[in-house]
Design a protein around this motif. Structure first.
Motif, PDB file in Angstrom:
ATOM      1  N   UNK A   1       3.365  95.243  33.162  1.00 18.51           N
ATOM      2  CA  UNK A   1       3.312  94.437  31.942  1.00 18.51           C
ATOM      3  C   UNK A   1       4.049  95.134  30.818  1.00 18.51           C
ATOM      4  N   UNK A   2       4.503  94.376  29.837  1.00 19.98           N
ATOM      5  CA  UNK A   2       5.313  94.937  28.755  1.00 19.98           C
ATOM      6  C   UNK A   2       4.596  96.079  28.033  1.00 19.98           C
ATOM      7  N   UNK A   3       3.283  95.940  27.853  1.00 18.87           N
ATOM      8  CA  UNK A   3       2.564  96.961  27.073  1.00 18.87           C
ATOM      9  C   UNK A   3       2.470  98.296  27.808  1.00 18.87           C
ATOM     10  N   UNK A   4       2.760  98.315  29.103  1.00 20.38           N
ATOM     11  CA  UNK A   4       2.661  99.551  29.873  1.00 20.38           C
ATOM     12  C   UNK A   4       3.867 100.460  29.678  1.00 20.38           C
ATOM     13  N   UNK A   5       4.944  99.932  29.116  1.00 19.05           N
ATOM     14  CA  UNK A   5       6.171 100.731  29.020  1.00 19.05           C
ATOM     15  C   UNK A   5       6.031 101.887  28.039  1.00 19.05           C
ATOM     16  N   UNK A   6       5.314 101.672  26.931  1.00 24.31           N
ATOM     17  CA  UNK A   6       5.162 102.736  25.940  1.00 24.31           C
ATOM     18  C   UNK A   6       4.508 103.971  26.549  1.00 24.31           C
ATOM     19  N   UNK A   7       3.533 103.764  27.419  1.00 26.21           N
ATOM     20  CA  UNK A   7       2.865 104.903  28.057  1.00 26.21           C
ATOM     21  C   UNK A   7       3.769 105.629  29.037  1.00 26.21           C
ATOM     22  N   UNK A   8       4.874 105.012  29.382  1.00 22.89           N
ATOM     23  CA  UNK A   8       5.846 105.647  30.261  1.00 22.89           C
ATOM     24  C   UNK A   8       7.034 106.190  29.483  1.00 22.89           C
ATOM     25  N   UNK A   9       6.912 106.235  28.152  1.00 25.95           N
ATOM     26  CA  UNK A   9       7.935 106.845  27.322  1.00 25.95           C
ATOM     27  C   UNK A   9       9.139 105.970  27.059  1.00 25.95           C
ATOM     28  N   UNK A  10       8.967 104.632  27.216  1.00 24.00           N
ATOM     29  CA  UNK A  10      10.065 103.699  26.999  1.00 24.00           C
ATOM     30  C   UNK A  10       9.790 102.915  25.720  1.00 24.00           C
ATOM     31  N   UNK A  11      10.780 102.837  24.837  1.00 20.79           N
ATOM     32  CA  UNK A  11      10.555 102.214  23.535  1.00 20.79           C
ATOM     33  C   UNK A  11      11.790 101.449  23.082  1.00 20.79           C
ATOM     34  N   UNK A  12      11.558 100.543  22.125  1.00 20.87           N
ATOM     35  CA  UNK A  12      12.592  99.596  21.677  1.00 20.87           C
ATOM     36  C   UNK A  12      12.603  99.528  20.158  1.00 20.87           C
ATOM     37  N   UNK A  13      13.785  99.674  19.574  1.00 19.39           N
ATOM     38  CA  UNK A  13      13.967  99.496  18.135  1.00 19.39           C
ATOM     39  C   UNK A  13      14.712  98.186  17.918  1.00 19.39           C
ATOM     40  N   UNK A  14      14.030  97.142  17.442  1.00 23.23           N
ATOM     41  CA  UNK A  14      14.703  95.852  17.252  1.00 23.23           C
ATOM     42  C   UNK A  14      15.658  95.876  16.072  1.00 23.23           C
ATOM     43  N   UNK A  15      16.649  95.006  16.135  1.00 26.48           N
ATOM     44  CA  UNK A  15      17.651  94.944  15.075  1.00 26.48           C
ATOM     45  C   UNK A  15      17.024  94.646  13.726  1.00 26.48           C
TER      46      UNK A  15
ATOM     47  N   UNK B   1       1.800 103.175  14.369  1.00 25.29           N
ATOM     48  CA  UNK B   1       1.302 101.958  15.020  1.00 25.29           C
ATOM     49  C   UNK B   1       1.398 102.006  16.543  1.00 25.29           C
ATOM     50  N   UNK B   2       2.531 102.404  17.135  1.00 21.14           N
ATOM     51  CA  UNK B   2       2.581 102.437  18.603  1.00 21.14           C
ATOM     52  C   UNK B   2       1.567 103.389  19.212  1.00 21.14           C
ATOM     53  N   UNK B   3       1.287 104.484  18.514  1.00 21.04           N
ATOM     54  CA  UNK B   3       0.297 105.436  19.024  1.00 21.04           C
ATOM     55  C   UNK B   3      -1.090 104.816  19.009  1.00 21.04           C
TER      56      UNK B   3
ATOM     57  N   UNK C   1      -2.581 110.178  22.883  1.00 20.20           N
ATOM     58  CA  UNK C   1      -3.501 111.232  22.467  1.00 20.20           C
ATOM     59  C   UNK C   1      -2.864 112.264  21.547  1.00 20.20           C
ATOM     60  N   UNK C   2      -1.554 112.467  21.659  1.00 20.54           N
ATOM     61  CA  UNK C   2      -0.899 113.530  20.890  1.00 20.54           C
ATOM     62  C   UNK C   2      -0.140 112.984  19.690  1.00 20.54           C
TER      63      UNK C   2
ATOM     64  N   UNK D   1       7.985 107.420  18.377  1.00 22.19           N
ATOM     65  CA  UNK D   1       6.590 107.784  18.621  1.00 22.19           C
ATOM     66  C   UNK D   1       6.245 107.654  20.111  1.00 22.19           C
ATOM     67  N   UNK D   2       6.483 106.506  20.741  1.00 18.76           N
ATOM     68  CA  UNK D   2       6.245 106.450  22.196  1.00 18.76           C
ATOM     69  C   UNK D   2       7.490 106.757  23.019  1.00 18.76           C
ATOM     70  N   UNK D   3       8.677 106.725  22.391  1.00 17.72           N
ATOM     71  CA  UNK D   3       9.929 106.823  23.141  1.00 17.72           C
ATOM     72  C   UNK D   3      10.267 108.243  23.517  1.00 17.72           C
ATOM     73  N   UNK D   4       9.599 108.772  24.506  1.00 17.98           N
ATOM     74  CA  UNK D   4       9.804 110.164  24.927  1.00 17.98           C
ATOM     75  C   UNK D   4      10.912 110.285  25.968  1.00 17.98           C
ATOM     76  N   UNK D   5      11.237 109.172  26.670  1.00 17.32           N
ATOM     77  CA  UNK D   5      12.188 109.233  27.779  1.00 17.32           C
ATOM     78  C   UNK D   5      13.379 108.302  27.593  1.00 17.32           C
ATOM     79  N   UNK D   6      13.119 107.040  27.252  1.00 17.32           N
ATOM     80  CA  UNK D   6      14.182 106.044  27.176  1.00 17.32           C
ATOM     81  C   UNK D   6      14.035 105.226  25.905  1.00 17.32           C
ATOM     82  N   UNK D   7      15.120 105.170  25.108  1.00 14.67           N
ATOM     83  CA  UNK D   7      15.129 104.404  23.866  1.00 14.67           C
ATOM     84  C   UNK D   7      16.164 103.290  23.958  1.00 14.67           C
ATOM     85  N   UNK D   8      15.773 102.100  23.525  1.00 15.16           N
ATOM     86  CA  UNK D   8      16.691 100.976  23.413  1.00 15.16           C
ATOM     87  C   UNK D   8      16.871 100.686  21.928  1.00 15.16           C
TER      88      UNK D   8
END
Length: 217
Positions: free
Chosen positions: A72-86, A102-104, A110-111, A152-159
């Motif tokens: 599900x879409x909400x699971x991506x943040x916990x996997x370090x994937x995040x999106x910055x909308x235009x 907010x994403x945290x 936790x961190x 904040x959640x984007x530890x691995x992949x940023x869009x």
């Protein structure tokens, strides 16, 4: 090593009208990839599809080898994937720091306190206006905050969708510096732009999108 992102044969249609057609691309781990195309070419649709925010069909959609189509879409943040909308999508009545956190809060990271300090070290101007409400910021300042929130959640992949759009030159240069620094942190990044004015010196490879069709180079 698995690619940070692998997309194969992605199709997206809105009300049966094809928007993306057989899109394939790859983001190697630790690299920056440019997605270049005019307004309306399909850049935002592609990013929103990767984030699970739009219905799609794909032969493969994986991040670090994990099938994104099963998440599900909400699971991506916990996997370090995040999106910055235009359009930034900050909450005007909240302070800068509240927007960044907010994403945290939404994902129970936790961190969050340590991550916030990490962000402030890389973007000290955001720390300086952390107590101001988002509606009090200029458009360029809001872009900085939107990037900070994505980190904040984007530890691995940023869009990053059009991060330089509508930003004054001095803040564009600052955004370029911050984004360039992410490479040293080992992040993988997709950066979309209408042309390669700002991204040419940042990215390792380029994909071009026109009328929903993506080509390499």
């Amino acid at each position: 090593m698995n690619a940070a992102l692998e997309v194969r044969a992605l199709d997206v249609a809105i009300e049966r009208i094809p928007i993306l057609r057989e899109v394939s691309l790859e983001v190697p781990a630790g690299s920056m990839v440019g997605l270049i195309g005019r307004n309306g070419a399909g850049k935002t649709t592609l990013m929103r599809s990767i984030m699970g925010l739009m219905p799609f069909s794909a032969g493969r959609m994986a991040a670090a080898g994990e099938d994104l189509q099963k998440l599900p879409a909400h699971a991506l943040a916990r996997r370090g994937i995040s999106y910055m909308p235009e359009d930034r999508r900050l909450i005007p009545a909240l302070t800068v720091e509240e927007n960044v956190l907010l994403p945290a809060w939404a994902n129970g990271l936790a961190d969050a306190a340590n991550r916030l300090q990490w962000i402030y070290e890389r973007m000290p101007e955001v720390r300086e206006f952390r107590t101001r409400r988002a509606l009090q910021l200029s458009g360029g300042q809001q872009k900085l905050v939107a990037l900070a929130r994505a980190l904040m959640p984007g530890r691995k992949l940023l869009l990053l969708d059009e991060p330089f759009e509508g930003v004054a030159p001095v803040l564009s240069r600052r955004l370029t510096e911050v984004i360039a620094g992410l490479r040293q942190e080992g992040l993988s990044v997709i950066l979309s732009e209408s042309d390669d004015t700002h991204s040419a010196d940042l990215v390792d490879r380029v994909y071009r999108i026109e009328r929903g069709v993506v080509t390499a180079g």
